[in-house]
Motif scaffolding. Structure first.
Motif, PDB file in Angstrom:
ATOM      1  N   UNK A  45       0.856  -1.197   0.000  1.00 50.86           N
ATOM      2  CA  UNK A  45       0.000   0.000   0.000  1.00 50.86           C
ATOM      3  C   UNK A  45       0.884   1.236   0.000  1.00 50.86           C
ATOM      4  N   UNK A  46       0.479   2.267  -0.739  1.00 48.34           N
ATOM      5  CA  UNK A  46       1.296   3.479  -0.762  1.00 48.34           C
ATOM      6  C   UNK A  46       1.416   4.082   0.631  1.00 48.34           C
ATOM      7  N   UNK A  47       2.596   4.537   0.956  1.00 44.31           N
ATOM      8  CA  UNK A  47       2.852   5.113   2.265  1.00 44.31           C
ATOM      9  C   UNK A  47       2.140   6.463   2.374  1.00 44.31           C
ATOM     10  N   UNK A  48       1.346   6.684   3.419  1.00 45.79           N
ATOM     11  CA  UNK A  48       0.625   7.956   3.524  1.00 45.79           C
ATOM     12  C   UNK A  48       1.586   9.128   3.672  1.00 45.79           C
ATOM     13  N   UNK A  49       1.186  10.258   3.125  1.00 41.59           N
ATOM     14  CA  UNK A  49       1.994  11.473   3.190  1.00 41.59           C
ATOM     15  C   UNK A  49       1.264  12.479   4.061  1.00 41.59           C
TER      16      UNK A  49
END
Length: 347
Positions: A45-49
């Protein structure tokens, strides 16, 4: 003769059986059982920013890699509501001449199509802009600010020299009618090659579990500046995640563009020494470096704190009385810079 006919029939029958067998499709072999090597690799999953200034989630990481911009905003009674304060990560409120304050929002990941009215620079506001590495938007300057902008090499976005970045409205009188937008300010930085070419020194932490925060209840906060200017914040748990609604002079402080009341998630009251009048115009000076006391209001509670700032470019570090770094609730932070001894009350 009969034997020959029987043999012929047998040969024909054998041929038909053979042809029928050849027309049948052989059963498909069973597929081999899938092993670990045959499974599709899991896509992480894309790492939250998150914005490093207000802790809010950001969809486009490019937005938080920009240099912040700080804008000097008018706060004179009677000019009407300001535009764009709701989109800032931080807003500073500091006294100016005449017993009124000016505001300085700092923008990073949220864009404001209209920001203003933009006013002239004051030198002690530079201390706050510099600690973010921010470019400083203003319309003119005091003699002290002009000197320090040049001496400290502040990135100045002065309306006097950038007519393409600012515009004036006819509905307000000068000098209260200058406006800009974050898009125009960031474009100007990009044109100069300064949009992403800078280093960060921010020292901010955010609550992972805000429910663990404790302290005396603070549902209504009253700040009285010298001269009678009064600001109030009222806690509203009905807002998403809760927030403090801002009032000035007893009236809701609203954004001119949206008509919505301004809401703060954190309020840092910074008590400072050295506030004095510099000249006959009443321009002020105050000491924003060194160390001092303050108070934090967040999530409906309050507690004492200390602040320290080693130099004009250092970030102001806030600590609790036990020495731990003050953690912020995710969202907009207002800093109320007040002379030591100014009246601050809550209930």
């Amino acid at each position: 003769m009969a034997w020959g006919r029987s043999l012929g029939l047998l040969l024909v029958g054998a041929l038909l059986v053979t042809l029928a067998a050849g027309c049948r499709r052989a059963p498909a072999p069973e597929p081999p059982a899938a092993g670990p090597a045959d499974e599709a690799p899991a896509v992480p999953a894309p790492k939250p920013v998150y914005c490093p200034l207000d802790g809010l989630p950001v969809e486009d990481a490019v937005l938080v890699n920009r240099r912040p911009v700080a804008v000097m905003i008018d706060n004179l009674t009677g000019i009407g509501s300001q535009s764009g304060l709701d989109k800032a990560c931080w807003v500073f409120e500091i006294l100016a001449e005449g017993g009124i304050t000016r505001l300085m929002p700092v923008y990073l990941h949220q864009d404001a199509p209209t920001v203003g009215p933009v006013r002239s620079a004051r030198h002690y506001f530079l201390d706050k802009a510099l600690e973010f590495g921010a470019a400083y938007s203003h319309c003119g300057w005091s003699p002290q600010a002009q000197r320090d902008i040049q001496r400290l090499k502040v990135i100045s976005l002065n309306e006097f020299y950038l007519p393409q970045v600012y515009w004036r409205v006819r509905s307000k009188k000068e000098p209260h009618n200058v406006y800009t937008s974050t898009d125009r300010l960031f474009q100007e930085l990009d044109r100069r090659g300064l949009l992403t070419n800078y280093s960060r020194s921010w020292e901010l932490e955010f609550h992972d579990d805000p429910s663990a925060l404790s302290g005396p209840s603070a549902k209504k906060i009253t700040l009285k500046y010298p001269g009678g200017y009064t600001v109030e914040y009222v806690w509203d748990a009905g807002i998403v995640d809760g927030g403090y609604r801002r009032f000035v002079g007893g009236r809701p402080h609203k954004d001119a563009e949206t008509g919505q009341q301004l809401v703060a998630r954190n309020i840092l009251v910074q008590f400072v020494d050295g506030t004095r009048v510099l000249d006959k115009e009443g321009r002020l000076d105050m000491k924003l470096t060194g160390q001092g006391s303050g108070r934090v209001f967040q999530l409906g509670v309050t507690y004492e704190a200390n602040w320290s700032k080693g130099s004009r470019t250092d970030f102001t570090h806030w600590t609790e009385k036990n020495g731990q770094t003050v953690k912020l609730a995710r969202g907009q932070t207002w800093v109320e810079v007040m002379p030591r001894g100014a009246e601050v009350s809550w209930e």
